[in-house]
Structures are given as structure tokens and as C-alpha cells.
Design a protein around this motif. Sequence first.
Motif, PDB file in Angstrom:
ATOM      1  N   THR A 190       1.299 -25.897  -2.908  1.00 18.47           N
ATOM      2  CA  THR A 190       0.145 -25.368  -3.143  1.00 18.47           C
ATOM      3  C   THR A 190      -1.243 -25.939  -2.339  1.00 18.47           C
ATOM      4  OG1 THR A 190      -0.489 -27.365  -4.888  1.00 18.47           O
ATOM      5  CG2 THR A 190       0.622 -25.296  -5.789  1.00 18.47           C
ATOM      6  N   VAL A 193     -10.948 -19.122  -0.995  1.00 19.83           N
ATOM      7  CA  VAL A 193     -10.076 -19.722  -2.467  1.00 19.83           C
ATOM      8  C   VAL A 193     -11.115 -20.551  -3.164  1.00 19.83           C
ATOM      9  CG1 VAL A 193      -8.224 -20.955  -3.437  1.00 19.83           C
ATOM     10  CG2 VAL A 193      -8.045 -19.342  -1.177  1.00 19.83           C
ATOM     11  N   VAL A 208      -8.955 -22.428  -8.498  1.00 12.28           N
ATOM     12  CA  VAL A 208      -7.513 -21.869  -8.422  1.00 12.28           C
ATOM     13  C   VAL A 208      -6.802 -22.685  -7.375  1.00 12.28           C
ATOM     14  CG1 VAL A 208      -8.146 -19.810  -9.343  1.00 12.28           C
ATOM     15  CG2 VAL A 208      -8.287 -20.084  -7.033  1.00 12.28           C
ATOM     16  N   ARG A 209      -7.362 -23.529  -6.758  1.00  3.83           N
ATOM     17  CA  ARG A 209      -6.566 -24.318  -5.793  1.00  3.83           C
ATOM     18  C   ARG A 209      -5.364 -25.056  -6.087  1.00  3.83           C
ATOM     19  NH1 ARG A 209     -11.677 -27.660  -3.194  1.00  3.83           N
ATOM     20  NH2 ARG A 209     -12.630 -25.920  -2.488  1.00  3.83           N
ATOM     21  N   THR A 240      -3.309 -23.888  -8.449  1.00  6.72           N
ATOM     22  CA  THR A 240      -2.102 -22.826  -8.613  1.00  6.72           C
ATOM     23  C   THR A 240      -1.965 -21.896  -7.547  1.00  6.72           C
ATOM     24  OG1 THR A 240      -3.930 -21.489  -9.682  1.00  6.72           O
ATOM     25  CG2 THR A 240      -2.474 -22.544 -11.097  1.00  6.72           C
ATOM     26  N   LYS A 241      -2.750 -21.820  -6.384  1.00  7.70           N
ATOM     27  CA  LYS A 241      -2.767 -20.950  -5.204  1.00  7.70           C
ATOM     28  C   LYS A 241      -1.423 -21.780  -4.335  1.00  7.70           C
ATOM     29  CE  LYS A 241      -3.897 -17.513  -2.577  1.00  7.70           C
ATOM     30  NZ  LYS A 241      -3.461 -16.341  -3.101  1.00  7.70           N
TER      31      LYS A 241
END
Length: 65
Positions: free
Chosen positions: A16, A40, A44-45, A47-48
Motif C-alpha cells: 500500500t 492521493v 486513503v493512503r 487502503t491505496k
Amino acid sequence: MKIIVNAEPLEVSAQTLSEAIDELGFDSPAIATAINGVFVPRSVRDTKRLTEGDRLEILAPMQGG
């Protein structure tokens, strides 16, 4: 996996964006991130997910003047 970080090809074990930031030693809370030219947000880091060949940009503010 092989990714490009700030225009430098690197091999990382991270899956991730958040893991990559930690693995690469970016410890400042004030960084901006983008994958393949798309911003980004911090929220959301975790889950990215990264994929082979992604272009990651990590920018930290600079002081001086």
C-alpha cells in the motif's frame, strides 16, 4: 515490486501507499503524495494499493528563503 519513486526506479516490499511511505523513510507528517500523476489524500493512503510499475511522487515542504 518495482515502482518509480520521485523519478527513481526502486524495489519495495510494500503493498500500500502508506507502507511504501514508511519503507522509504518518509516520516514527515506534512507530505503530499500522487500515484501515476493522481493526487492521493492522506485519508486513503492505508487502503491505496500499489501495482508493479506505478509512478509514485512524494513531496515534502521545503524550508528556507
